[in-house]
Design an enzyme around this catalytic site. Structure first.
Site, PDB file in Angstrom:
ATOM      1  N   GLN A   1     -23.107  44.836 -48.697  1.00  0.00           N
ATOM      2  CA  GLN A   1     -21.878  44.649 -48.407  1.00  0.00           C
ATOM      3  C   GLN A   1     -21.739  44.600 -46.784  1.00  0.00           C
ATOM      4  OE1 GLN A   1     -19.581  43.777 -50.294  1.00  0.00           O
ATOM      5  NE2 GLN A   1     -17.894  43.491 -48.848  1.00  0.00           N
ATOM      6  N   GLU A   2     -22.519  45.235 -45.928  1.00  0.00           N
ATOM      7  CA  GLU A   2     -22.481  45.215 -44.642  1.00  0.00           C
ATOM      8  C   GLU A   2     -23.003  43.945 -43.973  1.00  0.00           C
ATOM      9  OE1 GLU A   2     -21.193  47.332 -42.454  1.00  0.00           O
ATOM     10  OE2 GLU A   2     -20.772  49.189 -43.610  1.00  0.00           O
ATOM     11  N   SER A   3     -23.924  43.464 -44.367  1.00  0.00           N
ATOM     12  CA  SER A   3     -24.742  42.251 -43.548  1.00  0.00           C
ATOM     13  C   SER A   3     -25.082  41.161 -44.261  1.00  0.00           C
ATOM     14  CB  SER A   3     -25.862  43.059 -42.617  1.00  0.00           C
ATOM     15  OG  SER A   3     -26.848  43.463 -43.561  1.00  0.00           O
TER      16      SER A   3
ATOM     17  N   TYR B   1     -14.055  47.457 -49.921  1.00  0.00           N
ATOM     18  CA  TYR B   1     -15.492  47.753 -49.647  1.00  0.00           C
ATOM     19  C   TYR B   1     -16.227  48.754 -50.469  1.00  0.00           C
ATOM     20  CZ  TYR B   1     -19.418  49.921 -46.470  1.00  0.00           C
ATOM     21  OH  TYR B   1     -20.663  50.296 -45.868  1.00  0.00           O
TER      22      TYR B   1
END
Length: 642
Positions: free
Chosen positions: A485-487, A592
């Site tokens: 999810q972050e990168s 998120y």
């Protein structure tokens, strides 16, 4: 521009690999170095990216070009994102020149016109007295944001012709104030006679001392709008006081304005988890609520576990809202809470073929469902070689090779247009093989029933990530879910806020973690190193776990929005974790958390884990039993919600 035209009309075949130095191109474009741009354009003939230096050379001189200069480029590269970009640039220039004949010829060819270009098109329509085309600009008025100068003459015409009215002007003023854009509201005051309430001084008074605005009775529309604005400002600090003042002030107001006020009070209070929010929504009713209002009306009732009201408000939603998995799930839960499990069962069953957060919850709650096992697959080498020859894919790969990720992603997305499932599967497999996991994930997401799950949920650098997770006593599936999810597994990615690397560490967080880990010579340039980033990110996750009740939901929220916020969103007593998640006030953080936890389940399935989503969703403990914590750090990735 004759030499430039000669360049553009050359028809040499494109070579397989880009030879253009894109770093040099970017610097020349930024500095408007026409000599270098011209040289790069001349040398680009036959290159897979030959259109890029030519675009920047044209763009740098857009205000001096003629149609004869631009047309060859648009014709040669038609159907590419770079041609779309130049066409938009050229249309903006034509609009400024008021060259409506050329504008009207080119405008229909643009794929996605901006609001500014729509306004130029409306200017042309007004001159042609094309009332139908002009009226299509009316929806542009209803924006809480300032619009381009090109829209002003259009709105003047629409008001003159009574296509827009005084009520429409007040509607936009209300929208601007609701969005806390007092400068825009003041400017819009010109449309309603410059009322004293919309002067800079009056607006500043309402913003800074909102309770004082209620000292005098609201006499007229402007005064009511000012008190509504003041009420909203006050409600963000003291919703109960705002409700008290609003109730007294609005007794003789029009019913519609009263309803709007209570709806806005309910919305603000719901985001602040005020227990009165649902009751205030009830006073305002569901009629006239926008999407955010409808959704928060349900969340307000959900937070206080009033499932009868949850059900009533979901049932009052438009049909499109009711197709969303979130409201199908919560309708089922509301029915179950009222002892109507038989009615809930079909709703849950209908969710089980998805793979998002609520689909996974429904699947666990309903139990095993007999269904045909999907035939997951990857494309073979021949299919990959074939798709690699698609011009847009070739350009995307060449751009990614020189780290032009934004442009590469745009080329990739355009190349997928019109592809069938087999071609998209080949593209996803090719991207995965090249280590372009952001593209493989995005492409495979469009093929969920067909694609191999590891295309959607890849796990590169497994030894590094697993070891770092185990060193901190963390679930590797959860860590992978967060990284995805972050990168999207782009090691050197940097956000606009400055977060960097696979786990998107902010500079301050990275320095703090380095100190805690005893890394005295740490340099911020190291944060994009895969091993360094993952070891520091997992260390920070462990730190959050130790301070947030060892609860993965609180930690996931805290990683995005900051641990202080995650704790502030708790109730004083225990709270169902799914309700906690659904009532997170920041859209970004709410989505998120759902995605990270859903990702963790998919990775867990790949890793052979038996941990269920419901096990991750143990009840959130109350604030009163949560120990104090260090709030000096924000979220690791700099997330601050909306």
């Amino acid at each position: 521009m004759k030499s430039l035209l000669a360049l553009i009309t050359l028809g040499a075949s494109l070579c397989a690999q880009a030879q253009i130095d894109l770093t040099q191109l970017r610097e020349a474009a930024r500095s408007r170095d026409l000599a270098t741009l011209n040289q790069l354009a001349q040398n680009a003939n036959g290159d897979v990216l030959e259109m890029y230096p030519r675009y920047y050379l044209l763009s740098a001189q857009i205000n001096t070009l003629t149609e004869a200069d631009v047309a060859p480029f648009l014709a040669r590269y038609d159907g590419t994102p770079i041609a779309e970009r130049l066409r938009a640039d050229w249309l903006k220039e034509l609009g400024k020149r008021q060259d409506w004949v050329s504008y009207d010829t080119e405008y229909p060819k643009l794929d996605s016109p901006s609001a500014e270009l729509k306004c130029y098109a409306a200017q042309s329509a007004a001159l042609r007295n094309d009332t139908g085309a002009l009226a299509q600009a009316r929806p542009l008025w209803f924006s809480a944001r300032p619009l381009a100068d090109a829209c002003n003459p259009v709105f003047d015409t629409l008001f003159t012709r009574n296509v827009l009215t005084q009520d429409d002007a007040w509607t936009r003023i209300r929208m601007a104030l609701n969005a806390n854009r007092s400068d825009l509201a003041r400017q819009l005051g010109a449309r309603v006679g410059f009322p004293a309430e919309l002067t800079a001084k009056s607006l500043a008074r309402a913003a800074n001392t909102p309770d004082k605005v209620f000292d005098a009775a609201a006499d007229g529309r402007a005064a009511r709008e000012m008190q509504l604005y003041a009420m909203q400002r006050l409600a963000r600090k003291d919703a109960d006081r705002a409700a008290q003042l609003f109730q007294s002030a609005s007794i003789n107001w029009p019913a519609a304005d009263q309803r709007y006020g209570w709806q806005q009070l309910g919305l603000i209070a719901a985001k602040n988890h005020n227990d009165n929010a649902s009751a205030w929504f009830e006073r305002g009713g569901m009629a006239g609520l926008d999407e955010a209002g409808r959704f928060w009306a349900v969340r307000a009732a959900l937070r206080v576990r009033d499932f009868k009201t949850v059900l009533a408000r979901i049932d009052a939603m438009p049909a499109d809202d009711l197709q969303l998995s979130v409201w199908r799930y919560w309708k089922a839960e509301a029915l179950r809470a009222q002892g109507r499990g038989a009615e809930a069962q079909p709703l849950l069953l209908g969710l089980t073929d998805g793979d998002d957060f609520y689909a996974l919850l429904a699947r666990e709650e309903i139990g095993p469902v007999a269904s045909e096992k999907p035939q997951h697959r990857r494309a073979d080498a021949t299919e990959q070689r074939t798709i690699e020859q698609v011009p847009g894919i070739r350009r995307a790969l060449a751009l990614y090779a020189q780290n032009w990720r934004v442009e590469g992603a745009r080329e990739w997305a355009w190349a997928l247009r019109g592809m069938n499932d087999g071609q998209m599967l080949a593209a996803a497999t090719l991207a995965d093989a090249r280590g372009l996991y952001d593209r493989s994930i995005d492409t495979a997401e469009r093929l969920k029933p067909l694609s191999d799950p590891t295309l959607r949920y890849p796990y590169p650098w497994r030894n590094v990530v697993t070891q770092a997770a185990q060193d901190q006593g963390l679930d590797p599936a959860w860590v992978y879910g967060l990284i995805r999810q972050e990168s999207r597994f782009v090691p050197d990615i940097r956000s606009s806020a400055g977060a960097a690397g696979l786990m998107q560490l902010m500079p301050a967080t990275a320095k703090w973690v380095a100190g805690k880990m005893g890394r005295k010579r740490f340099d911020l340039s190291e944060v994009t190193d895969i091993s360094t980033n993952v070891s520091m990110g997992t260390f920070y996750l462990r730190y959050l776990l130790d301070r947030l009740d060892e609860h993965p939901v609180l930690v996931t929220a805290g990683y995005n929005a900051g641990p202080g916020r995650a704790r502030n969103w708790q109730n004083n007593d225990a709270l169902d974790a799914a309700i906690y998640i659904e009532t997170i006030p920041f859209d970004e953080t709410r989505n998120y958390v759902k995605k990270v936890l859903a990702n963790a389940q998919h990775y867990g399935a790949s890793f052979g884990s038996n941990t269920t989503l419901h096990q991750r969703l143990a009840a959130i403990p109350g604030k009163l039993v949560t120990p104090p914590q260090d709030n000096s750090l924000g979220g690791a990735d700099g997330g601050d919600g909306n």
